[in-house]
Design a protein around this motif. Structure first.
Motif, PDB file in Angstrom:
ATOM      1  N   MET A   1     -16.118 -20.947  21.759  1.00  0.00           N
ATOM      2  CA  MET A   1     -15.701 -19.579  21.802  1.00  0.00           C
ATOM      3  C   MET A   1     -14.195 -19.547  22.036  1.00  0.00           C
ATOM      4  N   ASP A   2     -13.502 -18.732  21.252  1.00  0.00           N
ATOM      5  CA  ASP A   2     -12.067 -18.560  21.432  1.00  0.00           C
ATOM      6  C   ASP A   2     -11.789 -17.738  22.678  1.00  0.00           C
ATOM      7  N   TYR A   3     -10.598 -17.932  23.230  1.00  0.00           N
ATOM      8  CA  TYR A   3     -10.144 -17.154  24.378  1.00  0.00           C
ATOM      9  C   TYR A   3      -8.892 -16.382  23.995  1.00  0.00           C
ATOM     10  N   THR A   4      -8.705 -15.255  24.639  1.00  0.00           N
ATOM     11  CA  THR A   4      -7.469 -14.496  24.498  1.00  0.00           C
ATOM     12  C   THR A   4      -6.660 -14.698  25.773  1.00  0.00           C
ATOM     13  N   LEU A   5      -5.427 -15.139  25.585  1.00  0.00           N
ATOM     14  CA  LEU A   5      -4.480 -15.297  26.688  1.00  0.00           C
ATOM     15  C   LEU A   5      -3.629 -14.042  26.744  1.00  0.00           C
ATOM     16  N   LEU A   6      -3.547 -13.454  27.906  1.00  0.00           N
ATOM     17  CA  LEU A   6      -2.643 -12.340  28.157  1.00  0.00           C
ATOM     18  C   LEU A   6      -1.621 -12.847  29.161  1.00  0.00           C
ATOM     19  N   GLU A   7      -0.375 -12.978  28.714  1.00  0.00           N
ATOM     20  CA  GLU A   7       0.690 -13.439  29.594  1.00  0.00           C
ATOM     21  C   GLU A   7       1.528 -12.227  29.981  1.00  0.00           C
ATOM     22  N   ILE A   8       1.709 -12.034  31.286  1.00  0.00           N
ATOM     23  CA  ILE A   8       2.389 -10.846  31.787  1.00  0.00           C
ATOM     24  C   ILE A   8       3.546 -11.255  32.695  1.00  0.00           C
ATOM     25  N   LYS A   9       4.730 -10.753  32.401  1.00  0.00           N
ATOM     26  CA  LYS A   9       5.873 -10.881  33.307  1.00  0.00           C
ATOM     27  C   LYS A   9       5.873  -9.619  34.163  1.00  0.00           C
ATOM     28  N   ILE A  10       5.976  -9.801  35.479  1.00  0.00           N
ATOM     29  CA  ILE A  10       5.811  -8.694  36.425  1.00  0.00           C
ATOM     30  C   ILE A  10       7.027  -8.616  37.349  1.00  0.00           C
ATOM     31  N   LYS A  11       7.581  -7.417  37.488  1.00  0.00           N
ATOM     32  CA  LYS A  11       8.658  -7.178  38.455  1.00  0.00           C
ATOM     33  C   LYS A  11       8.328  -5.912  39.223  1.00  0.00           C
ATOM     34  N   PRO A  12       8.272  -5.923  40.505  1.00  0.00           N
ATOM     35  CA  PRO A  12       8.265  -7.086  41.393  1.00  0.00           C
ATOM     36  C   PRO A  12       6.895  -7.763  41.360  1.00  0.00           C
ATOM     37  N   LEU A  13       6.862  -9.044  41.696  1.00  0.00           N
ATOM     38  CA  LEU A  13       5.600  -9.789  41.677  1.00  0.00           C
ATOM     39  C   LEU A  13       4.600  -9.241  42.685  1.00  0.00           C
ATOM     40  N   ASP A  14       5.058  -9.024  43.919  1.00  0.00           N
ATOM     41  CA  ASP A  14       4.146  -8.568  44.979  1.00  0.00           C
ATOM     42  C   ASP A  14       4.228  -7.066  45.114  1.00  0.00           C
ATOM     43  N   PRO A  15       3.141  -6.399  45.225  1.00  0.00           N
ATOM     44  CA  PRO A  15       1.740  -6.819  45.256  1.00  0.00           C
ATOM     45  C   PRO A  15       1.068  -6.765  43.890  1.00  0.00           C
ATOM     46  N   PHE A  16       1.871  -6.579  42.827  1.00  0.00           N
ATOM     47  CA  PHE A  16       1.282  -6.263  41.528  1.00  0.00           C
ATOM     48  C   PHE A  16       0.547  -7.419  40.869  1.00  0.00           C
ATOM     49  N   ARG A  17       0.944  -8.668  41.124  1.00  0.00           N
ATOM     50  CA  ARG A  17       0.226  -9.791  40.512  1.00  0.00           C
ATOM     51  C   ARG A  17      -1.223  -9.805  40.977  1.00  0.00           C
ATOM     52  N   ASP A  18      -1.455  -9.661  42.266  1.00  0.00           N
ATOM     53  CA  ASP A  18      -2.832  -9.648  42.785  1.00  0.00           C
ATOM     54  C   ASP A  18      -3.600  -8.432  42.295  1.00  0.00           C
ATOM     55  N   LEU A  19      -2.944  -7.301  42.247  1.00  0.00           N
ATOM     56  CA  LEU A  19      -3.595  -6.077  41.768  1.00  0.00           C
ATOM     57  C   LEU A  19      -4.014  -6.224  40.308  1.00  0.00           C
ATOM     58  N   LEU A  20      -3.131  -6.756  39.481  1.00  0.00           N
ATOM     59  CA  LEU A  20      -3.460  -6.953  38.069  1.00  0.00           C
ATOM     60  C   LEU A  20      -4.593  -7.957  37.904  1.00  0.00           C
ATOM     61  N   SER A  21      -4.575  -9.039  38.662  1.00  0.00           N
ATOM     62  CA  SER A  21      -5.668 -10.020  38.580  1.00  0.00           C
ATOM     63  C   SER A  21      -7.004  -9.358  38.887  1.00  0.00           C
ATOM     64  N   TYR A  22      -7.024  -8.572  39.929  1.00  0.00           N
ATOM     65  CA  TYR A  22      -8.254  -7.882  40.328  1.00  0.00           C
ATOM     66  C   TYR A  22      -8.720  -6.928  39.230  1.00  0.00           C
ATOM     67  N   ARG A  23      -7.804  -6.142  38.701  1.00  0.00           N
ATOM     68  CA  ARG A  23      -8.168  -5.161  37.677  1.00  0.00           C
ATOM     69  C   ARG A  23      -8.612  -5.839  36.377  1.00  0.00           C
ATOM     70  N   LEU A  24      -7.926  -6.913  35.990  1.00  0.00           N
ATOM     71  CA  LEU A  24      -8.285  -7.615  34.757  1.00  0.00           C
ATOM     72  C   LEU A  24      -9.617  -8.334  34.883  1.00  0.00           C
ATOM     73  N   TYR A  42      -6.969 -15.101  31.153  1.00  0.00           N
ATOM     74  CA  TYR A  42      -7.744 -15.545  29.998  1.00  0.00           C
ATOM     75  C   TYR A  42      -9.085 -14.830  29.972  1.00  0.00           C
ATOM     76  N   ALA A  43      -9.463 -14.356  28.776  1.00  0.00           N
ATOM     77  CA  ALA A  43     -10.760 -13.702  28.593  1.00  0.00           C
ATOM     78  C   ALA A  43     -11.399 -14.248  27.324  1.00  0.00           C
ATOM     79  N   PRO A  44     -12.730 -14.402  27.326  1.00  0.00           N
ATOM     80  CA  PRO A  44     -13.379 -14.745  26.064  1.00  0.00           C
ATOM     81  C   PRO A  44     -12.991 -13.684  25.031  1.00  0.00           C
TER      82      PRO A  44
END
Length: 113
Positions: A1-24, A42-44
């Motif tokens: 099965m192929d995967y889709t990579l979503l690469e995100i540059k985030i400013k500021p990193l905190d707290p948005f990196r954790d928030l995005l991980s949770y939401r995704l 990564y998502a199928p």
């Protein structure tokens, strides 16, 4: 099965990196990698919901973060096989040759496993 990579540059990193991980994670992403600039998620590919992702990114920007994102399809690969290829045959006591089935035989040893 192929995967889709979503690469995100985030400013500021905190707290948005954790928030995005949770939401995704709630919309089908099942692997995450923190990077110096943000996040790789990564998502199928069959479960990837682009409209949901766009909504999540837009909501996050509305909370005060700046995002740059890109998508990439990662073709299916037998990662276990790739991992195994890194290992070379072992020689034990100069007499026993231990190899995986994809390594060529070595008739110079009295015992081969």
């Amino acid at each position: 099965m192929d995967y889709t990579l979503l690469e995100i540059k985030i400013k500021p990193l905190d707290p948005f990196r954790d928030l995005l991980s949770y939401r995704l994670a709630a919309c089908g992403f099942d692997m995450f990698e923190d990077t110096a600039e943000g996040l790789k998620a990564y998502a199928p590919s069959e479960a990837y919901r682009r409209d949901d992702v766009k909504g999540i990114l837009k909501e996050s920007e509305g909370l005060g973060c700046s995002l740059e994102s890109r998508e990439e399809i990662i073709p299916w690969k037998n990662w276990n096989e790739e991992w195994e290829k890194q290992y070379q045959p072992e020689i034990i006591g100069g007499k026993i040759y231990v190899r995986a089935e994809f390594h060529p035989p070595n008739p110079g040893f009295p015992l081969e496993i």
